[in-house]
Design a protein around this motif. Sequence first.
Motif, PDB file in Angstrom:
ATOM      1  N   UNK A 149       0.812  -1.209   0.000  1.00  0.00           N
ATOM      2  CA  UNK A 149       0.000   0.000   0.000  1.00  0.00           C
ATOM      3  C   UNK A 149       0.848   1.262   0.000  1.00  0.00           C
ATOM      4  N   UNK A 150       2.002   1.216   0.661  1.00  0.00           N
ATOM      5  CA  UNK A 150       2.823   2.417   0.782  1.00  0.00           C
ATOM      6  C   UNK A 150       3.746   2.628  -0.415  1.00  0.00           C
ATOM      7  N   UNK A 151       3.811   1.647  -1.296  1.00  0.00           N
ATOM      8  CA  UNK A 151       4.728   1.781  -2.422  1.00  0.00           C
ATOM      9  C   UNK A 151       4.382   2.962  -3.329  1.00  0.00           C
ATOM     10  N   UNK A 152       3.068   3.141  -3.599  1.00  0.00           N
ATOM     11  CA  UNK A 152       2.657   4.201  -4.502  1.00  0.00           C
ATOM     12  C   UNK A 152       2.443   5.530  -3.799  1.00  0.00           C
ATOM     13  N   UNK A 153       2.400   5.503  -2.445  1.00  0.00           N
ATOM     14  CA  UNK A 153       2.162   6.739  -1.695  1.00  0.00           C
ATOM     15  C   UNK A 153       3.383   7.641  -1.776  1.00  0.00           C
ATOM     16  N   UNK A 154       3.187   8.865  -2.151  1.00  0.00           N
ATOM     17  CA  UNK A 154       4.266   9.842  -2.213  1.00  0.00           C
ATOM     18  C   UNK A 154       5.251   9.609  -3.330  1.00  0.00           C
ATOM     19  N   UNK A 155       4.881   8.842  -4.320  1.00  0.00           N
ATOM     20  CA  UNK A 155       5.800   8.563  -5.419  1.00  0.00           C
ATOM     21  C   UNK A 155       5.881   9.740  -6.377  1.00  0.00           C
ATOM     22  N   UNK A 156       7.085  10.212  -6.618  1.00  0.00           N
ATOM     23  CA  UNK A 156       7.281  11.288  -7.582  1.00  0.00           C
ATOM     24  C   UNK A 156       7.527  10.721  -8.962  1.00  0.00           C
ATOM     25  N   UNK A 157       7.606  11.566  -9.965  1.00  0.00           N
ATOM     26  CA  UNK A 157       7.789  11.100 -11.350  1.00  0.00           C
ATOM     27  C   UNK A 157       9.035  10.246 -11.525  1.00  0.00           C
ATOM     28  N   UNK A 158      10.098  10.580 -10.756  1.00  0.00           N
ATOM     29  CA  UNK A 158      11.350   9.855 -10.946  1.00  0.00           C
ATOM     30  C   UNK A 158      11.387   8.476 -10.346  1.00  0.00           C
ATOM     31  N   UNK A 159      10.553   8.207  -9.321  1.00  0.00           N
ATOM     32  CA  UNK A 159      10.632   6.904  -8.654  1.00  0.00           C
ATOM     33  C   UNK A 159       9.358   6.077  -8.793  1.00  0.00           C
ATOM     34  N   UNK A 160       8.385   6.557  -9.556  1.00  0.00           N
ATOM     35  CA  UNK A 160       7.134   5.809  -9.709  1.00  0.00           C
ATOM     36  C   UNK A 160       7.383   4.440 -10.351  1.00  0.00           C
ATOM     37  N   UNK A 161       8.236   4.411 -11.384  1.00  0.00           N
ATOM     38  CA  UNK A 161       8.516   3.147 -12.063  1.00  0.00           C
ATOM     39  C   UNK A 161       9.200   2.157 -11.116  1.00  0.00           C
ATOM     40  N   UNK A 162      10.124   2.663 -10.277  1.00  0.00           N
ATOM     41  CA  UNK A 162      10.802   1.792  -9.326  1.00  0.00           C
ATOM     42  C   UNK A 162       9.796   1.134  -8.381  1.00  0.00           C
ATOM     43  N   UNK A 163       8.896   1.948  -7.866  1.00  0.00           N
ATOM     44  CA  UNK A 163       7.918   1.443  -6.914  1.00  0.00           C
ATOM     45  C   UNK A 163       6.989   0.419  -7.560  1.00  0.00           C
ATOM     46  N   UNK A 164       6.658   0.641  -8.819  1.00  0.00           N
ATOM     47  CA  UNK A 164       5.821  -0.321  -9.533  1.00  0.00           C
ATOM     48  C   UNK A 164       6.534  -1.662  -9.689  1.00  0.00           C
ATOM     49  N   UNK A 165       7.837  -1.606  -9.989  1.00  0.00           N
ATOM     50  CA  UNK A 165       8.605  -2.841 -10.135  1.00  0.00           C
ATOM     51  C   UNK A 165       8.692  -3.592  -8.804  1.00  0.00           C
ATOM     52  N   UNK A 166       8.890  -2.850  -7.716  1.00  0.00           N
ATOM     53  CA  UNK A 166       8.951  -3.481  -6.402  1.00  0.00           C
ATOM     54  C   UNK A 166       7.597  -4.060  -6.032  1.00  0.00           C
TER      55      UNK A 166
END
Length: 268
Positions: A149-166
């Motif tokens: 649930x916290x992966x997408x919270x507060x995700x900026x443009x630069x790290x959104x893809x990283x969080x999606x992969x995780x």
Amino acid sequence: MFKLLIAEDVKTVRETLARSIPWERLGIALIGAAENGEEALAWLDREAPDLLLTDIGMPKMNGLQLIEAFKARKPDIRCIILSGLNEFEHARQAIKLQVQEYILKPIDPGEIVRVFEQVVRELREERAARQGSADAAQRLREELPRLTETLSAGAGPGDFKKKKLVEQALRYLKEAYARKELALSEVAASVGLSDKYLNSLVKEVTGMTINQLIVRLRLEEAARLLKDPAIRIYEICDRIGYTDQDYFRETFKKQFGLTPTEYRNEYL
């Protein structure tokens, strides 16, 4: 209060033990006083004690046989021997059966009080540790679902893809963590990344490595399964992906502060 059962075949001694020791002040509830081993063993089917104070020389089933039978069904019971048989062989067998104390007759109420004060103190410390481990287990169950649930919270443009992969890797882990052959390379392949890069990515986002997450998922499931007495511990070990029961026991105790058997007894 901790429950105590007395097993003593001599009536006068049995009654003296029941009446002359301030059990309630010691934090102990005396649930019964049996006159032989068989009668004492029958108590397990009605109300299992936490403590057993038993004579050795009794008819039908002696004290050592009684202790062995009790420990086979309730391994964490504390056993104290009260006997006039001051013989090395009995003492050696008592040590083998992990008897808490070996008190010689004639009865000394002061000595009995001293012994049970120490036993109760140890039991209280263990109970506090178990409560702490139960709280830790609850926190563990609450923490893992929040990771996704916290992966997408507060995700900026630069790290959104990283969080999606995780997030994708975590979903794969939750489906495959119980497989014995599961390896970091397999998880990395599921998201199309190298082992090293995925591991560093997961650590950056969750604070844990892939292997740490696998261990936590396995132990969370083990803690849940241990509450079902119908499932044997070796079966739980196999279900969560461990082949070595000793390694499982050590890993579980490191996480919860209790062995799997001790943790299970908390919920029986």
